[in-house]
Design an enzyme around this catalytic site. Structure first.
Site, PDB file in Angstrom:
ATOM      1  N   ARG A 104       0.842  -1.189   0.000  1.00 53.20           N
ATOM      2  CA  ARG A 104       0.000   0.000   0.000  1.00 53.20           C
ATOM      3  C   ARG A 104       0.879   1.241   0.000  1.00 53.20           C
ATOM      4  O   ARG A 104       1.723   1.410   0.886  1.00 53.20           O
ATOM      5  CB  ARG A 104      -0.882  -0.013   1.249  1.00 53.20           C
ATOM      6  CG  ARG A 104      -1.906   1.111   1.240  1.00 53.20           C
ATOM      7  CD  ARG A 104      -2.600   1.201   2.565  1.00 53.20           C
ATOM      8  NE  ARG A 104      -3.590   0.161   2.707  1.00 53.20           N
ATOM      9  CZ  ARG A 104      -4.814   0.378   3.190  1.00 53.20           C
ATOM     10  NH1 ARG A 104      -5.154   1.580   3.602  1.00 53.20           N
ATOM     11  NH2 ARG A 104      -5.663  -0.598   3.306  1.00 53.20           N
ATOM     12  N   THR A 108      -0.735   7.632  -1.162  1.00 53.53           N
ATOM     13  CA  THR A 108      -2.061   7.544  -1.812  1.00 53.53           C
ATOM     14  C   THR A 108      -2.951   6.500  -1.140  1.00 53.53           C
ATOM     15  O   THR A 108      -4.158   6.490  -1.336  1.00 53.53           O
ATOM     16  CB  THR A 108      -1.903   7.139  -3.288  1.00 53.53           C
ATOM     17  OG1 THR A 108      -1.335   5.818  -3.323  1.00 53.53           O
ATOM     18  CG2 THR A 108      -0.996   8.095  -4.033  1.00 53.53           C
ATOM     19  N   ASP A 200      -4.485 -10.389  12.139  1.00 57.60           N
ATOM     20  CA  ASP A 200      -3.706 -10.298  10.899  1.00 57.60           C
ATOM     21  C   ASP A 200      -3.411 -11.711  10.384  1.00 57.60           C
ATOM     22  O   ASP A 200      -2.658 -12.468  11.015  1.00 57.60           O
ATOM     23  CB  ASP A 200      -2.396  -9.538  11.159  1.00 57.60           C
ATOM     24  CG  ASP A 200      -1.634  -9.295   9.863  1.00 57.60           C
ATOM     25  OD1 ASP A 200      -1.253 -10.280   9.194  1.00 57.60           O
ATOM     26  OD2 ASP A 200      -1.422  -8.130   9.511  1.00 57.60           O
ATOM     27  N   ASP A 203       0.377 -12.572   9.774  1.00 58.41           N
ATOM     28  CA  ASP A 203       1.131 -12.746  11.011  1.00 58.41           C
ATOM     29  C   ASP A 203       0.767 -14.061  11.700  1.00 58.41           C
ATOM     30  O   ASP A 203       1.628 -14.761  12.235  1.00 58.41           O
ATOM     31  CB  ASP A 203       0.855 -11.586  11.975  1.00 58.41           C
ATOM     32  CG  ASP A 203       1.664 -10.354  11.609  1.00 58.41           C
ATOM     33  OD1 ASP A 203       2.665 -10.489  10.880  1.00 58.41           O
ATOM     34  OD2 ASP A 203       1.288  -9.244  12.050  1.00 58.41           O
TER      35      ASP A 203
END
Ligand code: URA
Length: 209
Positions: A104, A108, A200, A203
């Protein structure tokens, strides 16, 4: 509008409960995700076409059926998508596997492709894009767009858990793509986690937290 299939088989829902549990160890989490992926592969392949073949049994000739049409390609989105690949391959061992990596952009907040390695015959395959957590839908949409830009036309999306926001985003951006999920949860929290979710996924799969 793409269809949404909720894979609510009791075995999937049972295993998903332990996947969600924060006390589940990395080893068990990985094994459970693998098992659920196998069970979901059974659902996602339900509509693949068959053709008639003649087989000689020890007793007589028989008209039987074998899978026909396009071969499958699995496209896990790195890195959490990797956790579901082996489970699917147990049912479709001849499938080829391509990988797409996205990060990401901190400014933006848009997903940016940093890695893509696809089977050479990807255009002839029906693809299953794999991402365990469909949160905002940003990564899944970007991966599907990346595949379409390369000419791919037949795709399904497989996720463990989706947020309603992610489902809507994929349906709007890619109305030709059907979605297979084990559960649609309540919402996304301010940190982008699916609630109640499982935390997550990367993870928990790789023990990095
Ligand atoms: N990605 C995850 O791994 N978990 C979430 O809840 C949302 C995105």
């Amino acid at each position: 509008m793409g269809k949404v299939y909720i894979c609510d088989h009791p075995l999937i829902q049972h295993k998903l409960t332990y996947i969600r549990d924060e006390n589940t160890t990395t080893k068990d989490f990985r094994e459970l995700v693998d098992e659920v992926a196998t069970l979901m592969a059974y659902e996602i392949t339900r509509d693949i076409p068959l053709e008639k073949v003649q087989v000689k049994t020890p007793v007589t000739m028989a008209e039987c059926r074998v899978i026909s049409g396009r071969m499958l390609g699995l496209i896990p989105i790195l890195r959490a998508g990797l956790g579901m690949v082996d489970g699917i391959l147990k049912l479709v061992p001849a499938a080829k596997v391509g990988h797409i990596g996205l990060y990401r952009d901190p400014e933006t907040l848009e997903p940016v492709e940093y890695y893509a390695k696809l089977p050479t015959d990807v255009l002839e395959r029906e693809l299953i894009v794999i991402d365990p957590m469909l949160a905002t839908g940003g990564s899944a949409n970007a991966a599907i767009t990346a595949l379409k830009k390369r000419g791919c036309t037949q795709m399904k999306l497989m996720c463990l858990i989706a947020a309603p926001e992610g489902v809507q985003a994929v349906q709007e951006a890619h109305p030709d793509v059907d979605l297979y999920v084990a559960a649609i949860d309540d919402h996304l929290n301010d940190h982008g986690y699916i609630v109640p979710g499982l935390g997550d996924a990367g993870d928990r799969l790789f023990g990095t937290k």
